[in-house]
Design an enzyme around this catalytic site. Structure first.
Site, PDB file in Angstrom:
ATOM      1  N   CYS A   1       0.751  -1.152   0.150  1.00 47.05           N
ATOM      2  CA  CYS A   1       0.212   0.122  -0.055  1.00 47.05           C
ATOM      3  C   CYS A   1       0.802   1.189   0.129  1.00 47.05           C
ATOM      4  CB  CYS A   1      -0.911   0.011   1.247  1.00 47.05           C
ATOM      5  SG  CYS A   1      -1.811  -1.493   1.518  1.00 47.05           S
TER       6      CYS A   1
ATOM      7  N   HIS B   1      -2.554   7.955   5.715  1.00 45.13           N
ATOM      8  CA  HIS B   1      -3.010   6.831   5.132  1.00 45.13           C
ATOM      9  C   HIS B   1      -4.371   6.325   5.578  1.00 45.13           C
ATOM     10  CE1 HIS B   1      -1.966   3.011   3.251  1.00 45.13           C
ATOM     11  NE2 HIS B   1      -2.181   2.327   4.514  1.00 45.13           N
TER      12      HIS B   1
ATOM     13  N   GLU C   1      -1.060   5.205  13.458  1.00 45.79           N
ATOM     14  CA  GLU C   1      -0.900   6.395  12.761  1.00 45.79           C
ATOM     15  C   GLU C   1      -0.872   7.581  13.503  1.00 45.79           C
ATOM     16  OE1 GLU C   1      -1.120   8.608   8.217  1.00 45.79           O
ATOM     17  OE2 GLU C   1      -2.827   7.014   8.969  1.00 45.79           O
TER      18      GLU C   1
ATOM     19  N   LYS D   1      -9.353   7.922   1.750  1.00 35.05           N
ATOM     20  CA  LYS D   1     -10.129   6.709   1.557  1.00 35.05           C
ATOM     21  C   LYS D   1     -11.337   6.657   2.154  1.00 35.05           C
ATOM     22  CE  LYS D   1      -5.496   4.310   2.014  1.00 35.05           C
ATOM     23  NZ  LYS D   1      -4.685   5.641   2.082  1.00 35.05           N
TER      24      LYS D   1
ATOM     25  N   PHE E   1       1.595  -3.416   3.878  1.00 35.29           N
ATOM     26  CA  PHE E   1       2.296  -4.582   4.538  1.00 35.29           C
ATOM     27  C   PHE E   1       3.526  -4.696   4.307  1.00 35.29           C
ATOM     28  CE2 PHE E   1      -2.174  -6.999   4.158  1.00 35.29           C
ATOM     29  CZ  PHE E   1      -2.847  -6.160   4.855  1.00 35.29           C
TER      30      PHE E   1
END
Length: 420
Positions: free
Chosen positions: A163, A302, A313, A334, A398
């Site tokens: 990602c 993120h 985060e 997102k 990841f």
């Protein structure tokens, strides 16, 4: 000495718009591009929603023969690259093609090509497997196809860091131009993985939400978050050495001033709990830019809507910024487009540039109430209009990959801000 690097073109294919203008207008409206999966029958799957690209036809951008030889991730990448390149105004007939490069990556390549070929292998035997399966499937073909379409013959690579892919590609392009490897690089990320194998794999990993309400599915930093929504698309930008851009009279959109990249060295899928890896990536980006934490105005997080990502985060931001963390404007794109995996960093970088140009921080749509430790300003409830001089984009992948990109409002000599 390191050379200065600027942004002269933006391109995007997303679940809420297949070009930058459409995408950005949808972002400003708070449009959510999540819905029931249409690319296959998901009735037997735990996860039934995704953020799919709609009404996209690569044949509108390239000839039919070229388009048929590309899988979705490459199609999205080429479309976004063409848009960015056209905006930049670069004329390849006036460029040394060996000084124009491409660094565009994908997190997973084409799972669809693998699915289709395996089915054909089992049903009809090895001789019936598509002879182009491998060149269609492999992740470097996004960069390769862009290079072919544009005639760019310089440095051509792809970074694969799950990602964090899109952000690492932009960061590596930034580095390459800084140190003289190229004058222009097409950079970013792409993904086209809404398919049975991906939904089953991520679903069984319990990374995806099983929520069926699109407005409650991707809610980063909300106390009721339950996993991410798989998305698809591409975000590609044109990075250019400053003097090269000035000499050809380019419209400069922003300047890239910092790049931090670290590893957690902790776990295959979970971020390190204290957020120290991501914090150091942010710190490195600010150190390279030569600025204090107090000078950063906005972070595009993120923000995946998973429990540990959002928590860790947040801890990372507090570590990197101290008390200034509470003054930062933070959001997660997102919330509208889901998690585009390898494309996420590219699209979110586009958002940072547009946010600087428009003085606009979009809402984290659908998120309403955070929990005790998540106590920063995540732009819940409504967007904000404000001047942004420095914007940061975070990507975490990841494998423990952490990337921070720092973008600055471009100022011509004398300190005058420019850009359209």
């Amino acid at each position: 000495m390191k050379r200065r690097v600027v942004v002269t073109g933006l391109g995007a294919v997303t679940p809420i718009g297949n070009d930058v203008d459409s995408f950005w207008n949808s972002v400003k409206e708070g449009k959510v591009g999540i819905g029931e999966i249409t690319q296959f029958d998901a009735s037997e799957y735990k996860v039934k929603i995704a953020a799919e690209v709609k009404d996209f036809d690569i044949m509108e951008r390239v000839d039919r023969s070229t388009g048929k030889r590309m899988e979705l991730f490459s199609q999205y990448a080429v479309a976004a690259a063409l848009e960015a390149f056209n905006q930049s105004g670069i004329d390849m007939s006036k460029e040394d093609p060996f000084r124009v490069g491409v660094i565009v990556g994908t997190g997973v390549g084409s799972m669809q090509a693998i699915e289709k070929s395996e089915q054909k292998l089992l049903a009809k035997g090895p001789s019936r497997v598509d002879a182009l399966m491998v060149p269609k499937m492999i992740g470097n073909m996004a960069a390769g196809n862009i290079s072919i379409v544009l005639g760019a013959r310089g440095k051509c690579t792809n970074v694969v860091t799950a990602c964090a892919t899109g952000s690492n590609c932009i960061g590596d392009a930034f580095r390459a131009i800084q140190y003289g490897d190229a004058e222009v690089i097409v950079a970013g990320g792409c993904e086209g993985a809404v398919c049975p194998l991906a939904i089953a794999g991520f679903g069984n990993l319990t990374a995806l939400t099983t929520e069926t309400d699109p407005m409650k599915a991707s809610i980063p930093f909300d106390k009721n978050r339950s996993g991410f929504v798989l998305g698809e698309g591409a975000g590609v930008v044109i990075l250019e050495e400053l003097e090269h851009a000035l000499n050809r009279g380019a419209n400069i959109l922003a300047e890239v001033v910092g790049y931090g990249s670290t590893a957690d060295a902790y776990h295959m899928t979970a971020p390190i709990e204290d957020g120290s890896g991501a914090a150091m990536a942010m710190t490195y980006a600010m150190k390279e830019a030569g600025i204090a934490p107090e000078e950063v105005d906005y972070i595009n997080a993120h923000g995946t809507s998973t429990h540990y990502n959002d928590l860790c985060e947040t801890r990372a931001i507090k570590t990197a910024f101290g008390e200034h963390a509470y003054k930062l404007k933070i959001n997660s794109t997102k919330s509208m487009i889901g998690h585009l995996l390898g494309a996420a960093g590219g699209v979110e970088f586009v958002v940072c540039v547009k946010s600087i140009l428009d003085g606009f921080v979009h809402q984290t749509v659908g998120s309403t109430e955070s929990e005790e430790e998540l106590d920063l300003d995540y732009t819940f409830g409504a967007p904000k209009h404000c001047d942004i001089r420095y914007a940061m984009s975070n990507s975490l992948g990841f494998g423990g990959h952490n990337v921070s990109l720092l973008v600055k409002k471009y100022e011509a000599k004398g300190g005058t801000a420019v850009g359209v």
